[in-house]
Design a protein around this motif. Structure first.
Motif, PDB file in Angstrom:
ATOM      1  N   TRP A 164       0.819  -1.209   0.000  1.00 35.92           N
ATOM      2  CA  TRP A 164       0.000   0.000   0.000  1.00 35.92           C
ATOM      3  C   TRP A 164       0.857   1.265   0.000  1.00 35.92           C
ATOM      4  O   TRP A 164       0.525   2.252  -0.669  1.00 35.92           O
ATOM      5  CB  TRP A 164      -0.926  -0.005   1.218  1.00 35.92           C
ATOM      6  CG  TRP A 164      -2.122  -0.896   1.063  1.00 35.92           C
ATOM      7  CD1 TRP A 164      -2.412  -1.704   0.004  1.00 35.92           C
ATOM      8  CD2 TRP A 164      -3.175  -1.065   2.010  1.00 35.92           C
ATOM      9  NE1 TRP A 164      -3.599  -2.367   0.233  1.00 35.92           N
ATOM     10  CE2 TRP A 164      -4.085  -1.998   1.458  1.00 35.92           C
ATOM     11  CE3 TRP A 164      -3.442  -0.538   3.270  1.00 35.92           C
ATOM     12  CZ2 TRP A 164      -5.247  -2.393   2.125  1.00 35.92           C
ATOM     13  CZ3 TRP A 164      -4.601  -0.929   3.935  1.00 35.92           C
ATOM     14  CH2 TRP A 164      -5.490  -1.845   3.371  1.00 35.92           C
ATOM     15  N   HIS A 165       1.972   1.240   0.742  1.00 40.59           N
ATOM     16  CA  HIS A 165       2.843   2.416   0.776  1.00 40.59           C
ATOM     17  C   HIS A 165       3.443   2.688  -0.609  1.00 40.59           C
ATOM     18  O   HIS A 165       3.586   3.841  -1.030  1.00 40.59           O
ATOM     19  CB  HIS A 165       3.951   2.206   1.810  1.00 40.59           C
ATOM     20  CG  HIS A 165       4.674   3.450   2.174  1.00 40.59           C
ATOM     21  ND1 HIS A 165       5.966   3.453   2.652  1.00 40.59           N
ATOM     22  CD2 HIS A 165       4.300   4.762   2.129  1.00 40.59           C
ATOM     23  CE1 HIS A 165       6.348   4.678   2.884  1.00 40.59           C
ATOM     24  NE2 HIS A 165       5.359   5.498   2.576  1.00 40.59           N
ATOM     25  N   GLN A 167       2.010   1.932  -3.474  1.00 36.63           N
ATOM     26  CA  GLN A 167       0.923   2.489  -4.279  1.00 36.63           C
ATOM     27  C   GLN A 167       0.702   3.958  -3.949  1.00 36.63           C
ATOM     28  O   GLN A 167       0.502   4.793  -4.845  1.00 36.63           O
ATOM     29  CB  GLN A 167      -0.355   1.684  -4.044  1.00 36.63           C
ATOM     30  CG  GLN A 167      -0.299   0.262  -4.570  1.00 36.63           C
ATOM     31  CD  GLN A 167      -1.490  -0.571  -4.132  1.00 36.63           C
ATOM     32  OE1 GLN A 167      -2.404  -0.094  -3.465  1.00 36.63           O
ATOM     33  NE2 GLN A 167      -1.486  -1.852  -4.505  1.00 36.63           N
ATOM     34  N   PHE A 168       0.760   4.292  -2.669  1.00 33.95           N
ATOM     35  CA  PHE A 168       0.616   5.685  -2.239  1.00 33.95           C
ATOM     36  C   PHE A 168       1.710   6.557  -2.850  1.00 33.95           C
ATOM     37  O   PHE A 168       1.437   7.624  -3.412  1.00 33.95           O
ATOM     38  CB  PHE A 168       0.674   5.753  -0.709  1.00 33.95           C
ATOM     39  CG  PHE A 168       0.882   7.140  -0.153  1.00 33.95           C
ATOM     40  CD1 PHE A 168      -0.173   8.024  -0.052  1.00 33.95           C
ATOM     41  CD2 PHE A 168       2.144   7.569   0.261  1.00 33.95           C
ATOM     42  CE1 PHE A 168       0.011   9.307   0.453  1.00 33.95           C
ATOM     43  CE2 PHE A 168       2.340   8.837   0.771  1.00 33.95           C
ATOM     44  CZ  PHE A 168       1.263   9.712   0.864  1.00 33.95           C
ATOM     45  N   SER A 202      -7.790   0.536   5.209  1.00 36.84           N
ATOM     46  CA  SER A 202      -7.155   1.848   5.056  1.00 36.84           C
ATOM     47  C   SER A 202      -6.004   1.962   6.036  1.00 36.84           C
ATOM     48  O   SER A 202      -6.014   1.317   7.100  1.00 36.84           O
ATOM     49  CB  SER A 202      -8.168   2.967   5.309  1.00 36.84           C
ATOM     50  OG  SER A 202      -7.642   4.229   4.942  1.00 36.84           O
ATOM     51  N   TRP A 220      -3.809   5.933   2.845  1.00 34.91           N
ATOM     52  CA  TRP A 220      -4.103   5.169   1.631  1.00 34.91           C
ATOM     53  C   TRP A 220      -5.258   4.198   1.846  1.00 34.91           C
ATOM     54  O   TRP A 220      -5.265   3.419   2.802  1.00 34.91           O
ATOM     55  CB  TRP A 220      -2.872   4.390   1.196  1.00 34.91           C
ATOM     56  CG  TRP A 220      -3.103   3.609  -0.082  1.00 34.91           C
ATOM     57  CD1 TRP A 220      -3.274   2.258  -0.217  1.00 34.91           C
ATOM     58  CD2 TRP A 220      -3.208   4.162  -1.411  1.00 34.91           C
ATOM     59  NE1 TRP A 220      -3.470   1.923  -1.543  1.00 34.91           N
ATOM     60  CE2 TRP A 220      -3.437   3.074  -2.299  1.00 34.91           C
ATOM     61  CE3 TRP A 220      -3.131   5.455  -1.916  1.00 34.91           C
ATOM     62  CZ2 TRP A 220      -3.589   3.256  -3.671  1.00 34.91           C
ATOM     63  CZ3 TRP A 220      -3.284   5.616  -3.286  1.00 34.91           C
ATOM     64  CH2 TRP A 220      -3.501   4.541  -4.146  1.00 34.91           C
ATOM     65  N   THR A 221      -6.230   4.296   0.954  1.00 34.43           N
ATOM     66  CA  THR A 221      -7.311   3.321   0.846  1.00 34.43           C
ATOM     67  C   THR A 221      -7.305   2.810  -0.586  1.00 34.43           C
ATOM     68  O   THR A 221      -7.336   3.624  -1.516  1.00 34.43           O
ATOM     69  CB  THR A 221      -8.681   3.961   1.149  1.00 34.43           C
ATOM     70  OG1 THR A 221      -8.646   4.583   2.429  1.00 34.43           O
ATOM     71  CG2 THR A 221      -9.790   2.911   1.128  1.00 34.43           C
ATOM     72  N   ARG A 226     -12.829   2.644  -1.572  1.00 36.90           N
ATOM     73  CA  ARG A 226     -13.093   4.039  -1.225  1.00 36.90           C
ATOM     74  C   ARG A 226     -14.593   4.338  -1.201  1.00 36.90           C
ATOM     75  O   ARG A 226     -15.402   3.590  -1.718  1.00 36.90           O
ATOM     76  CB  ARG A 226     -12.363   4.963  -2.210  1.00 36.90           C
ATOM     77  CG  ARG A 226     -10.862   4.861  -2.073  1.00 36.90           C
ATOM     78  CD  ARG A 226     -10.105   5.649  -3.120  1.00 36.90           C
ATOM     79  NE  ARG A 226      -8.673   5.367  -3.023  1.00 36.90           N
ATOM     80  CZ  ARG A 226      -7.769   5.757  -3.889  1.00 36.90           C
ATOM     81  NH1 ARG A 226      -8.134   6.461  -4.963  1.00 36.90           N
ATOM     82  NH2 ARG A 226      -6.491   5.451  -3.722  1.00 36.90           N
TER      83      ARG A 226
END
Length: 282
Positions: A164-165, A167-168, A202, A220-221, A226
């Motif tokens: 996720w990080h 992607q963020f 999230s 980040w979600t 979302r």
């Protein structure tokens, strides 16, 4: 008589930079938040950036009054400076042949730096991003009910957080750079997750506090999750947790993202300043 010019000291060792700017971090913790957290990360992992540099601007008394940082491949970051100090550093670096990809930080001094850089180098300057800086003067309030619950992330969540990080970071900065691991944040209990129906939906994390201030980031979600208020919930809960630990909270948002700005304002975050990122091309 014109005021005495600021003297710039170049620093290349993160420990030395941290010590030289410590007083400024204590006096201006929000403005110096990025410099403080990045410098601390480089002390823990010197390989994170190649050739990092800091400039401490000092008044005639020797007191630090300005702070700049460059961690390639990022633009030079202006944490705190007057427009004159920004122009003076731009002139110094341009005249000695430095090659910078851009400049960012406080809006007015960053724009002043860019204007001087363009005149002296013939480069073209383009605004890449405009950001707002927010602080949190009161406890956050979640203005609606959100399904699920908050918890601190554990080592078992590390693989998901890394994904996720990344992607963020790709959304914020574009593809091409690996996101730093959140290993220490995890160990320190500074990464929050919102869960719904038993699964994480999230995330957000908080930097190590400097001058009593922590910076909430990495919100980040995944796109498919979302629209349920998860990001609002995790930011509110993580901010409350950090305030319970005695820290003040701040964050940055992209001004072009109306959704995130509305979310943070609704939680009680207050816009207190503007930042800008400008790229240079020759």
């Amino acid at each position: 008589m014109p005021p005495a010019a600021t003297t710039f000291t170049l620093l290349t060792d993160p420990a030395e930079a941290r010590a030289r700017l410590a007083g400024l971090v204590e006096r201006e913790p929000e403005a110096l938040s990025v410099v403080a957290s990045v410098t601390a990360s480089l002390m823990a992992d010197p390989s994170r950036f190649e050739g990092p540099r800091w400039w401490a601007g000092a008044a005639p008394s020797g007191e630090a009054v300005a702070a700049f940082m460059h961690t390639p491949p990022h633009p030079l970051h202006i944490a705190l400076a007057t427009c004159d100090e920004a122009r003076d550093l731009a002139a110094l670096l341009a005249d000695r042949g430095d090659d910078l990809p851009g400049v960012g930080g406080e809006r007015e001094p960053a724009e002043a730096f860019a204007a001087e850089w363009v005149v002296r180098t013939g480069a073209t300057a383009t605004v890449a991003m405009e950001q707002a800086r927010y602080d949190l003067p009161t406890r956050p309030r979640l203005p609606f009910e959100v399904c699920g619950r908050f918890r601190l992330a554990t080592e078992e969540d590390a693989a998901l957080l890394d994904e996720w990080h990344q992607q963020f970071l790709e959304v914020v900065e574009g593809a091409g750079r690996a996101a730093p691991l959140l290993t220490q944040h995890l160990a320190d209990g500074r990464v929050g997750l919102w869960e719904d129906a038993g699964r994480p939906v999230s995330m957000a994390y908080a930097s190590v506090a400097s001058g009593g201030v922590t910076r909430v980031s990495g919100v980040w979600t995944p796109p498919e999750l979302r629209g349920h208020g998860y990001a609002s919930a995790v930011v509110a809960a993580l901010s409350s947790a950090r305030m319970d630990a005695g820290e003040a909270c701040m964050l940055y948002t992209d001004l072009a993202n109306r959704t995130s700005n509305a979310i943070y304002s609704a939680l009680g975050y207050r816009r207190v300043g503007d930042s800008i990122r400008i790229t240079f091309e020759r």
